[in-house]
Design a protein around this motif. Structure first.
Motif, short mmCIF file in Angstrom:
data_model
loop_
_atom_site.label_atom_id
_atom_site.label_comp_id
_atom_site.label_asym_id
_atom_site.label_seq_id
_atom_site.Cartn_x
_atom_site.Cartn_y
_atom_site.Cartn_z
N ARG A 5 0.71 -1.37 0.04
CA ARG A 5 -0.35 -0.14 0.20
C ARG A 5 0.59 1.09 -0.16
NH1 ARG A 5 -5.34 -1.74 2.46
NH2 ARG A 5 -6.07 -2.14 0.67
N THR A 6 1.93 0.91 1.05
CA THR A 6 2.71 2.49 0.71
C THR A 6 3.77 2.99 -0.61
OG1 THR A 6 3.08 1.64 3.06
CG2 THR A 6 4.52 3.44 2.29
N PHE A 7 4.44 1.79 -1.45
CA PHE A 7 4.22 2.18 -2.84
C PHE A 7 3.37 2.85 -3.26
CE2 PHE A 7 8.36 1.65 -5.07
CZ PHE A 7 7.28 1.31 -6.23
N MET A 8 2.60 2.06 -3.15
CA MET A 8 1.50 2.47 -4.45
C MET A 8 0.78 4.11 -4.29
SD MET A 8 1.12 0.25 -6.85
CE MET A 8 0.19 1.06 -7.51
N MET A 30 -5.67 3.14 -4.86
CA MET A 30 -6.22 2.30 -3.75
C MET A 30 -7.46 1.20 -3.14
SD MET A 30 -3.85 2.76 -0.85
CE MET A 30 -3.23 2.78 -1.79
N THR A 31 -8.18 1.41 -4.29
CA THR A 31 -8.77 0.38 -4.48
C THR A 31 -8.48 -0.55 -6.07
OG1 THR A 31 -10.81 2.70 -4.66
CG2 THR A 31 -12.19 0.34 -5.42
N VAL A 32 -7.85 -0.31 -6.93
CA VAL A 32 -7.19 -0.95 -7.09
C VAL A 32 -6.66 -2.39 -6.84
CG1 VAL A 32 -5.42 -2.09 -9.95
CG2 VAL A 32 -7.50 0.28 -9.74
N THR A 33 -5.21 -1.24 -5.93
CA THR A 33 -4.83 -2.60 -5.14
C THR A 33 -5.14 -3.34 -4.40
OG1 THR A 33 -3.43 0.04 -5.06
CG2 THR A 33 -2.39 -1.72 -3.16
N SER A 34 -6.47 -2.91 -3.71
CA SER A 34 -7.19 -3.51 -3.19
C SER A 34 -7.56 -5.29 -3.89
CB SER A 34 -7.82 -2.96 -2.74
OG SER A 34 -7.43 -2.20 -1.54
N LEU A 75 -5.43 4.53 5.62
CA LEU A 75 -4.79 6.42 6.20
C LEU A 75 -3.61 6.70 6.07
CD1 LEU A 75 -8.05 7.75 8.60
CD2 LEU A 75 -7.39 8.09 5.88
N GLY A 76 -2.75 5.70 6.98
CA GLY A 76 -1.17 6.48 6.74
C GLY A 76 -0.52 6.52 4.64
N GLY A 77 -1.66 5.89 3.95
CA GLY A 77 -0.86 5.64 2.39
C GLY A 77 -1.52 7.14 2.46
N VAL A 83 0.00 11.88 -0.46
CA VAL A 83 0.05 13.74 -1.01
C VAL A 83 1.25 14.57 -0.87
CG1 VAL A 83 -1.06 16.04 0.66
CG2 VAL A 83 -2.34 14.52 0.65
N LEU A 84 2.28 14.01 -0.12
CA LEU A 84 3.54 14.15 -0.13
C LEU A 84 3.98 14.39 -1.42
CD1 LEU A 84 5.99 15.42 1.22
CD2 LEU A 84 6.45 13.20 2.16
#
Lengths: 114, 108
Positions: free
Chosen positions: A34-37, A63-67, A94-96, A101-102
């Motif tokens: 998740r973080t990488f995506m 995120m949906t595609v990753t899930s 939420l962490g992702g 945003v960064l």
């Protein structure tokens, strides 16, 4: 004796034991993916020049595609690798978002402002 | 670090994305010269971004590792989780010399 009676009555309340070490390792795998995506999604959103709400919609899309990809990775048998659906879908959401945003603002600045 | 296929694909995806970013920067420079508004990157850049996204998604799903089964009775876990199986745990402590406790009811 009293001890053996206690054991048979506890069998009704026996929680099925899960291999906790493997569960933790699986959660780590989801977290890394998740973080990488999110980071990659942020870079792409910045390059495409999204501003405002469009960017967040793009994040939810990624995120949906990753899930879906993670569920496909389990071979669609979620319960043999995780405790419940919510773990594989919502964990790290939420962490992702913060990483997204960064890197979104970072890429947008590099490509469109400088 | 060992260069597995997933890792290489991930690095390739990032390289494609940075190339797309560079092309967009040049495109913006061109637009500034021609004094037009930036409405979106050119189609080739969008295609490049989608390709980079595909590569990175594949890398994100394969590189972190495979999922391990959490059932203690599954095929691959039967031998590994034997030490964790409660049937084989023996608890020895010195309190076993105490007499068996009776269930005392709380009397008002």
């Amino acid at each position: 004796m009293g001890a053996s009676e206690k054991k048979s009555s506890e069998a009704a309340f026996d929680v099925p034991t899960l291999n906790a070490e493997n569960l933790q390792s699986n959660m780590k795998v989801i977290y890394y993916s998740r973080t990488f995506m999110s980071i990659i999604g942020g870079i792409i959103a910045g390059i495409l020049g999204f501003t405002g709400l469009t960017g967040f919609i793009f994040y939810f899309l990624i995120m949906t595609v990753t899930s879906v990809g993670l569920i496909a990775k389990t071979g669609f048998t979620v319960y043999s690798y995780f405790d419940s659906w919510s773990q594989i879908i919502l964990d790290g959401f939420l962490g992702g978002l913060l990483s997204f945003v960064l890197f979104w603002t970072f890429a947008y600045d590099i490509v469109h402002i400088f | 670090m060992a260069l597995s296929l997933g890792f290489v694909v991930g690095i390739l995806g990032v390289v494609i994305l940075s190339h797309a970013a560079y092309s967009t920067v040049q495109y913006r420079g061109l637009l500034k010269i021609m004094e037009e508004e930036f409405s979106g990157p050119p189609l080739t850049v969008v295609a490049e971004l989608l390709l980079g996204l595909g590569f990175c998604m594949w890398a994100a799903l394969t590189v972190p590792g495979t999922f391990l089964s959490i059932h203690p009775y599954s095929e691959e876990n039967r031998i590994v989780s034997l030490p964790d199986n409660l049937d084989f745990m023996i608890f020895n402590h010195r309190a076993k010399v105490f007499p068996v406790e009776l269930d005392l009811k709380f009397k008002h």
